[in-house]
Design a protein around this motif. Sequence first.
Motif, mmCIF file in Angstrom:
data_model
loop_
_atom_site.group_PDB
_atom_site.id
_atom_site.type_symbol
_atom_site.label_atom_id
_atom_site.label_comp_id
_atom_site.label_asym_id
_atom_site.label_seq_id
_atom_site.Cartn_x
_atom_site.Cartn_y
_atom_site.Cartn_z
ATOM 1 N N VAL A 115 26.698 65.330 -12.024
ATOM 2 C CA VAL A 115 25.420 64.541 -12.536
ATOM 3 C C VAL A 115 25.582 64.528 -13.897
ATOM 4 O O VAL A 115 25.178 63.100 -14.357
ATOM 5 N N ASN A 116 25.533 65.431 -14.757
ATOM 6 C CA ASN A 116 25.802 65.355 -16.077
ATOM 7 C C ASN A 116 26.745 64.379 -16.693
ATOM 8 O O ASN A 116 26.507 63.835 -17.957
ATOM 9 N N VAL A 117 27.853 64.491 -16.095
ATOM 10 C CA VAL A 117 28.953 63.487 -16.668
ATOM 11 C C VAL A 117 29.701 62.194 -16.031
ATOM 12 O O VAL A 117 29.474 61.128 -16.331
ATOM 13 N N LEU A 118 29.816 62.597 -14.592
ATOM 14 C CA LEU A 118 30.311 61.535 -13.822
ATOM 15 C C LEU A 118 29.412 60.423 -13.625
ATOM 16 O O LEU A 118 29.554 59.241 -13.578
ATOM 17 N N HIS A 150 25.013 70.301 -28.758
ATOM 18 C CA HIS A 150 25.495 70.647 -30.266
ATOM 19 C C HIS A 150 25.919 71.916 -30.675
ATOM 20 O O HIS A 150 26.501 72.459 -31.504
ATOM 21 N N VAL A 151 25.000 72.822 -29.962
ATOM 22 C CA VAL A 151 25.330 74.408 -30.250
ATOM 23 C C VAL A 151 25.412 75.017 -28.703
ATOM 24 O O VAL A 151 24.628 74.804 -28.105
ATOM 25 N N PHE A 164 28.417 68.534 -24.470
ATOM 26 C CA PHE A 164 29.118 68.246 -25.300
ATOM 27 C C PHE A 164 30.053 66.877 -24.826
ATOM 28 O O PHE A 164 30.245 66.196 -25.467
ATOM 29 N N ALA A 165 30.266 66.740 -23.446
ATOM 30 C CA ALA A 165 30.963 65.702 -22.902
ATOM 31 C C ALA A 165 30.287 64.544 -23.047
ATOM 32 O O ALA A 165 30.679 63.441 -23.467
ATOM 33 N N LYS A 167 27.973 63.968 -25.384
ATOM 34 C CA LYS A 167 28.351 63.397 -27.010
ATOM 35 C C LYS A 167 29.474 62.606 -27.161
ATOM 36 O O LYS A 167 29.555 61.687 -28.025
ATOM 37 N N ALA A 168 30.506 63.315 -26.769
ATOM 38 C CA ALA A 168 31.872 62.507 -26.611
ATOM 39 C C ALA A 168 31.769 61.278 -25.901
ATOM 40 O O ALA A 168 32.261 60.012 -26.694
ATOM 41 N N LEU A 169 31.115 61.050 -25.024
ATOM 42 C CA LEU A 169 31.213 59.780 -24.266
ATOM 43 C C LEU A 169 30.479 58.760 -24.817
ATOM 44 O O LEU A 169 30.418 57.511 -25.004
ATOM 45 N N THR A 170 29.224 59.257 -25.549
ATOM 46 C CA THR A 170 28.137 58.294 -26.066
ATOM 47 C C THR A 170 28.998 57.580 -27.426
ATOM 48 O O THR A 170 29.112 56.550 -27.446
ATOM 49 N N GLU A 171 29.742 58.386 -28.165
ATOM 50 C CA GLU A 171 30.548 58.036 -29.184
ATOM 51 C C GLU A 171 31.705 57.074 -28.766
ATOM 52 O O GLU A 171 31.898 56.026 -29.363
ATOM 53 N N GLY A 172 32.186 57.507 -27.743
ATOM 54 C CA GLY A 172 33.543 56.757 -27.151
ATOM 55 C C GLY A 172 32.965 55.482 -26.615
ATOM 56 O O GLY A 172 33.828 54.547 -27.058
#
Length: 265
Positions: A115-118, A150-151, A164-165, A167-172
């Motif tokens: 849910v949160n990533v894929l 973030h924490v 955290f994933a 966050k990385a996906l958004t910037e990517g």
Amino acid sequence: MERWSGKVAVVTGASSGIGEAIVKKLVGHGMKVVGCARNEEKLKKFASEINGKGKGEMHPFKCDVKSEENILKMFQFVKEKFGSIHVLVNNAGLAHFAASLLAGKTELWKDMLDVNVLALSICTREAIQLMKASNVDNGHIFNISSVAGHVISSMAPFYSCTKFAVKALTEGLRQELRAVESHIRVTSISPGAVLTDFGFRAVPGLREKNVDLGSIMEMLKSDDIADTVVFALQAPPHVDVNEIIVRPTEGDVGKKLAPLLQKKA
């Protein structure tokens, strides 16, 4: 927000809490919003309550975002009915605080990843492909994340991992869009504790122990998060609001909740 009136948005996890508040806010600004969730009955009831009161309109769509097939059907519906999409709000998310790294069940870890990533990634891919196919170069993608991205949350480290994933996906995603000279904007919104059913689903023991979350501290409201979506949307086209962190003024509810749960155990 006037430039978004009549435009099309998709909001996942739209049947309650933050998702419901975002749908209501966007419809109030004249947008055509496809609100998706698993509970079709709740979606239809919600749509009947808010439609007909302004220029905007909610279109309920039953969709389990853990199913790629469901997601693809939803975007096919959007394409056939509206021809395009302008805003995507990846709001659907879940946590299992009992799924520790030392003894967590694999199916609970997988549930959070699905849910949160894929699901977030699949919805984003489909939305951007539809934007490109319909020549929408000024769309906006929102990822509703968490301060746990973030924490590291000591109560839910695997949940933190998924955020955290995000966050990385958004910037990517932002970097990939800029590399192809797209003007589609990307925003991650990371709420602290929000007074919704999310906490009760994440920590079943809260209901068992009759914990009143609202009495612990003044938490954020769903409308507070919906307002941040509007804030980023109404920024001028040359302004890309990439990341927003919103916390309750009183601090971290987790620090206040942990001793309370131990006391009641």
